[in-house]
Design an enzyme around this catalytic site. Structure first.
Site, mmCIF file in Angstrom:
data_model
loop_
_atom_site.group_PDB
_atom_site.id
_atom_site.type_symbol
_atom_site.label_atom_id
_atom_site.label_comp_id
_atom_site.label_asym_id
_atom_site.label_seq_id
_atom_site.Cartn_x
_atom_site.Cartn_y
_atom_site.Cartn_z
ATOM 1 N N ASN A 162 -9.129 -14.338 14.609
ATOM 2 C CA ASN A 162 -8.982 -15.789 14.661
ATOM 3 C C ASN A 162 -10.326 -16.402 15.024
ATOM 4 O OD1 ASN A 162 -8.298 -18.461 15.055
ATOM 5 N ND2 ASN A 162 -6.405 -18.023 16.165
ATOM 6 N N ARG A 191 -8.025 -6.633 -6.933
ATOM 7 C CA ARG A 191 -6.977 -5.639 -6.711
ATOM 8 C C ARG A 191 -5.692 -6.291 -7.189
ATOM 9 N NH1 ARG A 191 -1.841 -5.800 -3.956
ATOM 10 N NH2 ARG A 191 -1.307 -3.690 -3.294
ATOM 11 N N ASP A 244 -1.600 -6.540 -7.741
ATOM 12 C CA ASP A 244 -0.360 -6.197 -7.057
ATOM 13 C C ASP A 244 0.729 -5.778 -8.045
ATOM 14 O OD1 ASP A 244 1.258 -6.240 -4.560
ATOM 15 O OD2 ASP A 244 2.354 -7.826 -5.606
ATOM 16 N N GLU A 266 -2.484 -1.503 -8.207
ATOM 17 C CA GLU A 266 -1.626 -0.876 -7.206
ATOM 18 C C GLU A 266 -0.531 -0.078 -7.912
ATOM 19 O OE1 GLU A 266 1.823 -1.747 -3.893
ATOM 20 O OE2 GLU A 266 1.277 -3.253 -5.387
ATOM 21 N N HIS A 315 -1.239 -1.907 4.043
ATOM 22 C CA HIS A 315 -0.289 -2.876 4.590
ATOM 23 C C HIS A 315 1.152 -2.547 4.187
ATOM 24 C CE1 HIS A 315 -1.276 -4.129 0.534
ATOM 25 N NE2 HIS A 315 -0.205 -4.918 0.505
ATOM 26 N N ASP A 316 1.331 -1.579 3.291
ATOM 27 C CA ASP A 316 2.670 -1.197 2.832
ATOM 28 C C ASP A 316 3.151 0.136 3.398
ATOM 29 O OD1 ASP A 316 3.198 -3.417 1.156
ATOM 30 O OD2 ASP A 316 1.914 -2.573 -0.402
#
Length: 661
Positions: free
Chosen positions: A232, A413, A415, A445, A508-509
């Site tokens: 942040n 990339r 998806d 992906e 992240h998956d």
């Protein structure tokens, strides 16, 4: 002389399959998709039959002479594009076939040489103008050797072993516009393949599209950033409700509606950290406007999400990253939009009168937010599936690509590529992106064997989940033989792309690597040690390098703890050390790969160039393994500095990395 049996052979001048002493049997092939194909020529009209492999063919018994012919494809005339011999007759072009008697000397005995040479990238693999890989495949133990003959220079010859065959692959460079070539098969006598003529490859009119992966992508080190959870940098652009960065966490706070305030200014503030770590490229999860934390439900592809910043901040970030020679790859989510995307909103408002109905797959009216009303990704109503065959959708995507590539990004990339027709990637996306900037990387992906995506091609590389499966399976205590079996994609994929494959251990998956390995740091070191020394481009998921853990989504998406009190410094220093090793040794970037020894849980392989060699020795199991290996010269143990010239054994759950002096 042994008889040559040809399977699905590319015809460039004439194709003769000889089965008698004076044979005139000619087989014609048509390889494109069609509903019906007929052969029309001086010899008459014949329907062609379709084989299980999808190739149309017809064999005729023809007298010696010259024949004009065409293919009638779905009632449209086409010349035989594989036959470079054409003739113009009465203002129309025809393919010209010249039939001559071919004398075959009867064979003594019943041995056969089975040759496989097809019109596919496995056998004809053009990289760019003047550079090509050509291969021929034979049964094991059928022949002694194979040689290349042609107007090109052989850069390298590989012999690749499959279950029952050997693939002889030649890397060729030529200054000629047309490469003329044949293979000579050594089997007692030398057998020319093909006999009496040369194959030809026309670089100006390639029968298979070029596949040339950007040179910069070979062996590069990527870092994946999930922007909302990385850092942040500006609290003023935070969502209205944000969670405590350091927890406590639950599935709700980490889910789609849970926000922590990460943004692009946070990335800018972290560039020195990333550069010091040794990162050379960043793959960003989606950054375009969306209502969720993950941003895969795009509201506006033309706008940076306001909680991440704006286009000025995006431009500043790119300039800062470029100043550190760090590449930028954006996430392209084109299988579906979000339900708040303007086209979907227009359909909700105007129903049957909406001009955007063709942008989606509408099932029934009235259209409401429900997967019963329209097709959506895995039944999620907030992710309506885009109709990528629609001209207006493609036009919009072209604008999206042009806008963000104009900022100087280095790749995309993509998806959920398997949920989109291959033709969209092959015939639209790939040529559009490469037309804007041929030096752009395109990564898809896909979680399984991706061979077919490189045939046309659709992408330069893929997120290499096959590497992840092989490496984590081994690090958990798997055998070295299974690891070798599971990296067989190295022999299946086009050789020009393997050094650029995205070798990730998690994402992240998936669950975090440390969690997947039950928190065992020794196993983690084995997995990361392989990742940093293997063929391909390592991808580090943010926070892995400081020991961030977490089960699969949403737990793998915890915020990066910038307070070093929360860092595992042993893991951090290990990552940093191996990144340095990789960057200092060209053999680890793009060198050759060879397994030296595989025994139980012990695996020994080397990466090498003419000037540099690195040997990796690892053991996935607790029990030490005797190796008794005499090395060819002296090597430095990267971790201890010891000079080593032989390896008696490898301790359990350990990894050694040796650099040749």
């Amino acid at each position: 002389m042994k008889r040559i049996i040809m399977k699905n052979i590319l015809i460039l001048f004439i194709l003769i399959i000889s089965i008698n002493i004076f044979s005139r049997k000619i087989t014609f092939y048509y390889t494109n998709e069609a509903k019906s194909v007929s052969l029309v020529g001086d010899f008459g009209v014949y329907e062609m039959s379709k084989s299980n492999s999808g190739i149309w063919k017809k064999t005729l018994d023809l007298e010696e002479g010259e024949y004009k012919y065409l293919f009638l494809v779905d009632n449209n005339e086409e010349i035989d594009y594989k036959n470079l011999n054409t003739i113009n007759y009465n203002g129309k072009n025809y393919s010209l076939l010249i039939v001559k008697d071919e004398i075959i000397i009867p064979e003594k005995g019943d041995g056969k040489v089975n040759v496989i040479f097809e019109t596919s990238r496995k056998y004809i693999n053009p990289v760019k103008y003047g550079e090509i890989y050509l291969s021929i495949e034979l049964n094991k133990n059928d022949v002694e050797d194979v040689f290349f003959v042609g107007n090109g220079k052989i850069i390298k010859k590989d012999i690749i072993e499959f279950e029952s065959t050997l693939l002889y692959r030649f890397h060729i460079i030529t200054p000629a516009n047309i490469l003329k070539y044949k293979f000579v098969i050594k089997d007692g006598n030398n057998i020319e393949y093909p006999e009496n003529y040369y194959f030809e490859f026309d670089f100006e009119n390639p029968i298979i599209n070029y596949l040339n992966v950007p040179e910069w992508s070979k062996g590069i080190i990527y870092y994946q950033i999930f922007p909302e959870r990385f850092r942040n940098g500006n609290k003023k652009n935070d969502p209205k409700y944000v969670n405590n960065w350091y927890g406590p966490y639950d599935s709700a706070s980490l889910g789609s509606n849970g926000f922590f305030g990460g943004d692009l200014e946070g990335v800018i503030q972290s560039i020195d950290y990333l550069s010091d770590l040794g990162i050379e490229a960043i793959y960003f999860n989606p950054i375009f406007e969306s209502v969720s934390s993950h941003k895969y439900d795009t509201k506006d592809y033309m706008k940076i999400d306001s909680h991440f910043g704006d286009e000025k901040i995006f431009e500043n970030m790119i300039n800062e990253l470029k100043s550190k020679n760090i590449k930028i790859i954006l996430d392209g989510v084109f299988n579906h939009s979000g339900d708040e995307f303007f086209a979907m909103q227009d359909i909700f408002r105007n129903q049957k009168n909406s001009k955007y109905l063709d942008w989606y797959y509408i099932k029934k009216f009235p259209v409401i937010k429900s997967s019963d009303s329209y097709e959506s990704w895995w039944g999620y109503a907030d992710l309506p599936k885009l109709n990528l065959d629609d001209y207006n959708v493609r036009s919009y995507i072209t604008q999206v690509l042009g806008k963000w590539m104009n900022y100087g990004i280095d790749g995309w990339r993509l998806d959920a590529v398997d949920q989109v027709k291959d033709s969209f990637w092959e015939e639209f996306f790939y040529p559009v992106v490469k037309g804007i900037n041929s030096n752009t990387i395109i990564s898809g992906e896909y979680w399984r064997d991706s061979t077919h995506y490189f045939n046309y091609p659709a992408f330069d590389v893929v997120m290499n989940y096959l590497f992840r499966d092989a490496t984590l399976g081994y690090a958990k205590g798997g055998s070295s033989s299974n690891f070798i079996k599971n990296i067989s994609y190295l022999n299946k994929y086009p050789p020009q792309i393997v050094h650029s494959l995205w070798n990730m251990l998690d994402s992240h998956d998936t669950a975090r690597t440390l969690t997947e390995l039950n928190g065992d740091i020794n196993k983690l070191k084995i997995a990361v040690g392989i990742q940093m020394t293997f063929v391909g481009a390592p991808v580090i998921y943010y926070g892995d390098e400081i020991g961030l853990d977490g089960e699969k989504d949403p737990w793998c998406r915890k915020p990066f703890p910038w307070d070093e009190e929360f860092w595992n410094m042993e893991i951090y220093e290990y990552y940093k050390s191996l990144i340095k090793l990789r960057k200092e040794n060209k053999s680890l970037r793009y060198g050759e790969f060879e397994v030296i020894k595989a025994k139980l849980g012990a695996l020994v392989y080397k990466r090498y160039t003419e000037e540099n060699e690195v040997i990796v020795i690892t053991n996935s199991r607790k029990i030490p393994v005797k190796l008794d290996m005499k090395l060819n010269g002296n090597y430095i143990d990267y971790f201890t500095g010891d000079i080593i010239n032989n390896i008696e054994k490898i301790q359990g759950l350990s990894i050694k990395i040796l650099i040749r002096q």
